[in-house]
Each structure stands twice: as structure tokens, then as C-alpha cells.
Design a protein around this motif. Structure first.
Motif, PDB file in Angstrom:
ATOM      1  N   VAL A  22       6.957  16.037 -12.205  1.00  0.00           N
ATOM      2  CA  VAL A  22       6.414  14.202 -12.175  1.00  0.00           C
ATOM      3  C   VAL A  22       7.152  13.930 -10.967  1.00  0.00           C
ATOM      4  N   SER A  23       6.302  13.275 -10.666  1.00  0.00           N
ATOM      5  CA  SER A  23       6.136  12.719  -9.073  1.00  0.00           C
ATOM      6  C   SER A  23       5.600  10.462  -9.477  1.00  0.00           C
ATOM      7  N   ALA A  24       6.109  10.151  -8.342  1.00  0.00           N
ATOM      8  CA  ALA A  24       5.483   9.105  -7.612  1.00  0.00           C
ATOM      9  C   ALA A  24       4.813   8.854  -6.876  1.00  0.00           C
ATOM     10  N   ALA A  25       3.283   8.534  -6.484  1.00  0.00           N
ATOM     11  CA  ALA A  25       3.263   8.440  -4.986  1.00  0.00           C
ATOM     12  C   ALA A  25       3.630   7.208  -4.421  1.00  0.00           C
ATOM     13  N   GLU A  26       3.938   7.261  -2.971  1.00  0.00           N
ATOM     14  CA  GLU A  26       4.114   5.890  -2.526  1.00  0.00           C
ATOM     15  C   GLU A  26       3.296   4.641  -1.868  1.00  0.00           C
ATOM     16  N   PHE A  27       3.641   3.540  -2.461  1.00  0.00           N
ATOM     17  CA  PHE A  27       2.556   2.354  -2.310  1.00  0.00           C
ATOM     18  C   PHE A  27       1.715   2.603  -0.978  1.00  0.00           C
ATOM     19  N   VAL A  28       0.474   2.930  -0.692  1.00  0.00           N
ATOM     20  CA  VAL A  28      -0.131   3.528   0.443  1.00  0.00           C
ATOM     21  C   VAL A  28      -0.512   1.691   0.544  1.00  0.00           C
ATOM     22  N   ILE A  29      -0.533   1.316   2.132  1.00  0.00           N
ATOM     23  CA  ILE A  29      -1.010   0.161   2.090  1.00  0.00           C
ATOM     24  C   ILE A  29      -2.309   0.732   2.929  1.00  0.00           C
ATOM     25  N   SER A  30      -3.422  -0.295   2.521  1.00  0.00           N
ATOM     26  CA  SER A  30      -4.723  -0.244   2.130  1.00  0.00           C
ATOM     27  C   SER A  30      -5.981  -1.684   3.160  1.00  0.00           C
ATOM     28  N   GLY A  31      -5.954  -1.233   3.877  1.00  0.00           N
ATOM     29  CA  GLY A  31      -7.010  -2.369   5.041  1.00  0.00           C
ATOM     30  C   GLY A  31      -6.011  -2.897   6.189  1.00  0.00           C
ATOM     31  N   PRO A  32      -7.425  -3.269   7.095  1.00  0.00           N
ATOM     32  CA  PRO A  32      -5.867  -3.616   8.192  1.00  0.00           C
ATOM     33  C   PRO A  32      -5.590  -5.113   9.244  1.00  0.00           C
ATOM     34  N   ARG A  33      -5.987  -6.068   7.485  1.00  0.00           N
ATOM     35  CA  ARG A  33      -5.568  -7.140   7.540  1.00  0.00           C
ATOM     36  C   ARG A  33      -3.822  -6.614   7.056  1.00  0.00           C
ATOM     37  N   GLU A 133     -15.928 -19.263 -12.682  1.00  0.00           N
ATOM     38  CA  GLU A 133     -14.242 -19.316 -12.514  1.00  0.00           C
ATOM     39  C   GLU A 133     -14.332 -16.950 -12.743  1.00  0.00           C
ATOM     40  N   HIS A 134     -14.833 -16.941 -13.881  1.00  0.00           N
ATOM     41  CA  HIS A 134     -14.473 -15.268 -13.809  1.00  0.00           C
ATOM     42  C   HIS A 134     -15.049 -13.957 -12.383  1.00  0.00           C
ATOM     43  N   ALA A 135     -13.907 -13.473 -11.764  1.00  0.00           N
ATOM     44  CA  ALA A 135     -14.959 -12.555 -10.657  1.00  0.00           C
ATOM     45  C   ALA A 135     -14.540 -11.166 -11.254  1.00  0.00           C
ATOM     46  N   PHE A 136     -15.808 -10.627 -10.500  1.00  0.00           N
ATOM     47  CA  PHE A 136     -15.503  -9.003 -10.534  1.00  0.00           C
ATOM     48  C   PHE A 136     -15.686  -8.032  -9.621  1.00  0.00           C
ATOM     49  N   GLY A 137     -15.284  -6.971  -9.280  1.00  0.00           N
ATOM     50  CA  GLY A 137     -14.635  -5.947  -8.361  1.00  0.00           C
ATOM     51  C   GLY A 137     -15.141  -4.585  -8.312  1.00  0.00           C
ATOM     52  N   PHE A 138     -15.326  -4.003  -7.605  1.00  0.00           N
ATOM     53  CA  PHE A 138     -15.250  -2.288  -8.106  1.00  0.00           C
ATOM     54  C   PHE A 138     -15.216  -1.667  -6.814  1.00  0.00           C
ATOM     55  N   ASN A 139     -14.639  -0.624  -6.521  1.00  0.00           N
ATOM     56  CA  ASN A 139     -14.617  -0.013  -5.253  1.00  0.00           C
ATOM     57  C   ASN A 139     -14.703   1.926  -6.303  1.00  0.00           C
ATOM     58  N   VAL A 140     -15.505   2.237  -5.015  1.00  0.00           N
ATOM     59  CA  VAL A 140     -15.095   3.831  -4.368  1.00  0.00           C
ATOM     60  C   VAL A 140     -14.439   3.900  -3.670  1.00  0.00           C
ATOM     61  N   SER A 141     -13.272   4.531  -3.911  1.00  0.00           N
ATOM     62  CA  SER A 141     -12.295   4.390  -3.141  1.00  0.00           C
ATOM     63  C   SER A 141     -11.154   6.534  -2.675  1.00  0.00           C
ATOM     64  N   ASP A 142     -10.483   6.514  -1.469  1.00  0.00           N
ATOM     65  CA  ASP A 142     -10.019   8.192  -1.950  1.00  0.00           C
ATOM     66  C   ASP A 142      -8.447   7.335  -1.479  1.00  0.00           C
ATOM     67  N   VAL A 143      -7.570   7.828  -2.277  1.00  0.00           N
ATOM     68  CA  VAL A 143      -6.218   7.029  -1.920  1.00  0.00           C
ATOM     69  C   VAL A 143      -5.681   8.642  -1.810  1.00  0.00           C
ATOM     70  N   ALA A 144      -4.872   9.071  -0.326  1.00  0.00           N
ATOM     71  CA  ALA A 144      -4.637  10.275  -0.159  1.00  0.00           C
ATOM     72  C   ALA A 144      -2.602  10.187   0.405  1.00  0.00           C
ATOM     73  N   THR A 145      -2.198  10.848  -0.318  1.00  0.00           N
ATOM     74  CA  THR A 145      -0.766  10.362   0.501  1.00  0.00           C
ATOM     75  C   THR A 145       0.156  12.164   0.306  1.00  0.00           C
ATOM     76  N   GLY A 146       0.518  12.783   1.031  1.00  0.00           N
ATOM     77  CA  GLY A 146       0.860  14.117   1.348  1.00  0.00           C
ATOM     78  C   GLY A 146       2.517  14.311   1.659  1.00  0.00           C
ATOM     79  N   GLY A 147       3.173  15.569   2.260  1.00  0.00           N
ATOM     80  CA  GLY A 147       4.492  15.434   2.826  1.00  0.00           C
ATOM     81  C   GLY A 147       4.879  16.718   3.126  1.00  0.00           C
ATOM     82  N   GLY A 148       5.543  17.054   4.559  1.00  0.00           N
ATOM     83  CA  GLY A 148       5.773  18.362   4.991  1.00  0.00           C
ATOM     84  C   GLY A 148       7.219  18.888   4.946  1.00  0.00           C
ATOM     85  N   PHE A 149       7.879  19.788   4.722  1.00  0.00           N
ATOM     86  CA  PHE A 149       9.215  19.909   4.652  1.00  0.00           C
ATOM     87  C   PHE A 149       9.857  21.076   5.086  1.00  0.00           C
TER      88      PHE A 149
END
Length: 381
Positions: A22-33, A133-149
Motif C-alpha cells: 500500500v503506497s501513494a506517489a508524490e505529486f509530480v510537478i508537470s509542465g515548465p510554467r 462555457e463547456h470545456a473539455f480536454g484529454f491527454n496521453v501521458s506518462d507519469v513515473a515516480t521511483g526511489g532507491g535506498f
């Protein structure tokens, strides 16, 4: 840290993982702005990246936006990267007392509590459109998180006889998750964009990798041929968000990601569950060309490093000139779950030429030698 080493460690961690039950990934900063403004994006993002940050932001502007972005972050805690480099270059054939002392010093640096490596990143294609006033969007993306110890402490064994070498051995464990996403978002704005709500539904293919790497004096830290095939499973995720704009110069935003607790198959059996992440933000425009923004994680997010949690406070500023021909950004962020960590400075630059925009952002943790970088290109109509 030497340039080649963080790249190899980064590849090792992103492509190799052993998820906990059981785990949770951190919030990844996405995008240069957002990255240039310290990682703040919940209340300020109204382009196609709102499909990631806060779907309610899609309805705050009536634009069509097509965007391609990629970026990542790596953190080397307590100098373990340099210590591993010294381990690789250690001369095992030198059996002098001074070299034995050197071996033990390297082992002590690697074995220090808290000496770990974390990486995360995202990349994808993002689209935004609208119908009134209706907006829509989609994305095809990859979000990766990891760690080593270090899972098996590095030990030093003196020569056992004439001609035998100094033995320095240990092992590093790896954990992480690659979430390949196909996301669809919808948002609606009320009362002349005073309030908007949005929802994102994601089909997520999770790839969990099983592996570890040997730490041996005089040998490189291997990044290939030791991790097996990824454990693939597919599920879905739900994000919801809202933005409140009581006046033209201030916006408040909140987003809850993965509220349904997406669950994946973990390598070696069991399950890997993503716990919900909640983040709030505010964006203030003292005048039309200046934006001040801040985000804070309402939840303390687990990471793939035992004992390390992530709960970020992000602060940022953007100044545009010449009708947004140039955008200058600065910011900072801090992990509130670790009082010893410093505020990490970030900066970014955007250039707009008619409908085309190019953006870049990054930052550097001078204490932990952690770096983050992101870039994007887009067309906005």
C-alpha cells in the motif's frame, strides 16, 4: 555529482521498481510554467495541462490549446551519488591501511540513514477545447515516480591472504511505478466564470518493475539486465477540481486526484494502491501582467522511499512583457514533511510568437544536489 552518474541512477529508478503493498506517489510537478513558479499549478493552470493539474481550469478561458511537454526531477540525498561514484572507482587491489580506511569511509557514506535517491517525471501530449462555457480536454501521458535506498548495508572485508583484494559489497533496493494514462476531462464555468468545476477520468496502465542492484567496490552500478519484465495491470482513476474567482484579480483552486484509490498488481504478488492526493492553490494578479501564485499539499503523500513523505509548499511569480512575448518566472518549494530540507529555488522562461509558444523551467537543490527541468511547445488559438 558527476554528470553520467545521475543519468544512470535516474534510468535505474524510473525503469525499475518493487512496489510496496500500500503506497501513494508524490505529486509530480508537470509542465515548465508550474515548474518555473515553484511547482504551483492548481489555481493558475488554464491551458491543456489543466487536465493534469486541475480540470476546472479548462473552463476559465475559452481557448484551444495543443501542448507537448516533458520533464523530470531527481534528488540525491546526503550525497549518495558521489559516494557510489567513489565506490565504482575504488581500487580493490590496494591493500594498504590507508586504502582500507578509505573503503570504510565510502561504506559509511553510503550507509548513512537517509542517504537515498528519488526521481519522478512526466511527459505527454495534451489538448484543450471548448463549446461556450463547456470545456473539455484529454491527454496521453506518462507519469513515473521511483526511489532507491540501501537494502543491504555496504561492508568492508580486509584481504584474507597474500594477493587477495579488499572486498566492498552491499545492495540497493529499487521501488517505483510508471503510470501510462489516457485521460478525458470536462469542466463547466458558472456565473461569468466566477466558479468552475471539472472532472478527469483516466484509464491507467501501471508498470511495476522488480529489481535491485549490487554495490561492489571497483564495479559500476548496473542499470540493465537485472530487473526483469514489468508487471503490467490496468485500472482507472478519477480526479475532481474546482476554481472560485470572487474577483478578476484572484482565483482559488482545489483538486483531489485519484479519489477512487486506483490499485495495481505489485511485482511479486499483492497490490499497489495510490491514495488520494489533495492540493489547494491561489493565484493573484495585482495587475494584468503579474501573477503571484501558491500551492500547498493538503495530504501527506508517501513515496517509494521508506520513511520519506512529500507535502509540498510551492510559491511562484510570473511577469509578462510585450503582450506575453516574454514571460519570466521565479519560484521556490519546500517539503514540509522534512524540516531539514531547504526551500528549493526555481526559474523559467516562456516565449510566444503569435499562436506558438515555447517554455522551459527548472530548479536546483544546492544542498541535496537535486535537479528538476521541464520544457514544452504549444499552439494556442
Amino acid at each position: 555529482m558527476h554528470p553520467s552518474h545521475p543519468l544512470r541512477i535516474g534510468l535505474l529508478l524510473v525503469l525499475s521498481a518493487w512496489p510496496s503493498l500500500v503506497s501513494a506517489a508524490e505529486f509530480v510537478i508537470s509542465g515548465p510554467r508550474a515548474m518555473g513558479m515553484g511547482g504551483a499549478g492548481v489555481a493558475v493552470t488554464t491551458n491543456a495541462l489543466a487536465t493534469y493539474w486541475n480540470p476546472a481550469g479548462l473552463a476559465m478561458t475559452q481557448t484551444v490549446d495543443i501542448r507537448l511537454q516533458g520533464g523530470g526531477q531527481a534528488t540525491d540525498r546526503l550525497g549518495i551519488g558521489d559516494a557510489l561514484h567513489d565506490l565504482e572507482n575504488f581500487d580493490r587491489t590496494d591493500t594498504s591501511p590507508a586504502n582500507l580506511v578509505k573503503a570504510q569511509l565510502i561504506a559509511d557514506r553510503i550507509n548513512r540513514p537517509g542517504a537515498t535517491v528519488s526521481v519522478n517525471g512526466s511527459a505527454g501530449l495534451y489538448f484543450k477545447g471548448h463549446l461556450g462555457e463547456h470545456a473539455f480536454g484529454f491527454n496521453v501521458s506518462d507519469v513515473a515516480t521511483g526511489g532507491g535506498f540501501v537494502s543491504t548495508p555496504v561492508t568492508v572485508t580486509p584481504p584474507v591472504g597474500p594477493g587477495s583484494p579488499v572486498t566492498v559489497t552491499g545492495q540497493m533496493a529499487l521501488r517505483g511505478l510508471e503510470a501510462r494514462q489516457l485521460a478525458f476531462s470536462y469542466a463547466y464555468a458558472f456565473a461569468d466564470k466566477t466558479f468552475s468545476i471539472g472532472i478527469t477520468a483516466k484509464v491507467i496502465q501501471g508498470a511495476a518493475y522488480n529489481g535491485s542492484t549490487a554495490l561492489q567496490g571497483g564495479s559500476g552500478v548496473s542499470t540493465t539486465d537485472h530487473f526483469g519484465k514489468p508487471n503490467i495491470s490496468t485500472t482507472y482513476g478519477i480526479d475532481i477540481g474546482a476554481i472560485y474567482r470572487p474577483s478578476s484579480w484572484v482565483r482559488f483552486g482545489v483538486v483531489a486526484k485519484d479519489i477512487n484509490k486506483p490499485t495495481f498488481d505489485a511485482a511479486g504478488g499483492g497490490e499497489l494502491k495510490l491514495e488520494p492526493q489533495v492540493r489547494a492553490g491561489v493565484a493573484i494578479n495585482p495587475y494584468s501582467t503579474l501573477t503571484l501564485t501558491a500551492d500547498v499539499d493538503a495530504t501527506s503523500n508517501k513515496t517509494f522511499i521508506p520513511g520519506v513523505k512529500s507535502q509540498l509548499l510551492s510559491l511562484g511569480l510570473e511577469q509578462t512583457i510585450l503582450s506575453e512575448f516574454l514571460s519570466f518566472r521565479i519560484g521556490t518549494f519546500k517539503n514540509m514533511q522534512d524540516a531539514s530540507t531547504p526551500f528549493v529555488p526555481t526559474a523559467g522562461l516562456g516565449m510566444r510568437w503569435f499562436n506558438f509558444r515555447a517554455d522551459a523551467g527548472g530548479g536546483y537543490d544546492f544542498r541535496e544536489k537535486g535537479a528538476l527541468v521541464s520544457a514544452s511547445i504549444s499552439l494556442t488559438f
